[in-house]
Design a protein around this motif. Structure first.
Motif, mmCIF file in Angstrom:
data_model
loop_
_atom_site.group_PDB
_atom_site.id
_atom_site.type_symbol
_atom_site.label_atom_id
_atom_site.label_comp_id
_atom_site.label_asym_id
_atom_site.label_seq_id
_atom_site.Cartn_x
_atom_site.Cartn_y
_atom_site.Cartn_z
ATOM 1 N N ALA A 1 0.830 -1.209 0.000
ATOM 2 C CA ALA A 1 0.000 0.000 0.000
ATOM 3 C C ALA A 1 0.862 1.256 0.000
ATOM 4 N N LEU A 2 1.956 1.251 0.750
ATOM 5 C CA LEU A 2 2.853 2.401 0.797
ATOM 6 C C LEU A 2 3.520 2.629 -0.555
ATOM 7 N N ILE A 3 3.969 1.566 -1.179
ATOM 8 C CA ILE A 3 4.584 1.674 -2.507
ATOM 9 C C ILE A 3 3.572 2.208 -3.517
ATOM 10 N N MET A 4 2.346 1.689 -3.456
ATOM 11 C CA MET A 4 1.306 2.158 -4.384
ATOM 12 C C MET A 4 0.973 3.627 -4.131
ATOM 13 N N ALA A 5 0.983 4.051 -2.885
ATOM 14 C CA ALA A 5 0.701 5.454 -2.570
ATOM 15 C C ALA A 5 1.777 6.360 -3.157
ATOM 16 N N PHE A 6 3.037 5.934 -3.081
ATOM 17 C CA PHE A 6 4.111 6.734 -3.664
ATOM 18 C C PHE A 6 4.074 6.693 -5.190
ATOM 19 N N ALA A 7 3.572 5.600 -5.748
ATOM 20 C CA ALA A 7 3.516 5.466 -7.204
ATOM 21 C C ALA A 7 2.390 6.305 -7.817
#
Length: 100
Positions: free
Chosen positions: A73-79
């Motif tokens: 979820a954190l990676i997707m938020a940054f993406a």
């Protein structure tokens, strides 16, 4: 999902801790058996220690597994881009496409 993971780890730890030993009269499939004071008083100390250790390890491993979806979820938020969602422009695009 995490309940299934925790229960599976807990059961495996109990099985390995008590391999070859019969614990009659106890339903070890429910981790909450350790949490009631009546049951805790009826369990021998050495058995209770093994059960508590199995429960502690299973909860810790379950939280470790929870890191995976949190990291995704954190990676997707940054993406995601910094563009803000504008419902009005979305409706204009939808209405324009629907009229053709």
């Amino acid at each position: 999902m995490f309940g299934i993971i925790q229960n599976h780890i807990f059961s495996n730890k109990l099985t390995s801790a008590f391999s070859g030993q019969a614990l009659t009269g106890m339903d070890l499939s429910d981790p909450s058996v350790i949490l009631t004071s009546e049951t805790r008083n009826a369990i021998p100390v050495e058995v209770l220690d093994k059960m508590q250790e199995a429960l502690t390890i299973s909860v810790a491993h379950t939280f470790a597994w929870a890191i995976i979806p949190a990291a995704i979820a954190l990676i997707m938020a940054f993406a995601m881009g910094r563009e803000q969602f504008d419902p009005a422009s979305e409706m204009e695009t939808y209405n324009h496409d629907a009229s053709h």
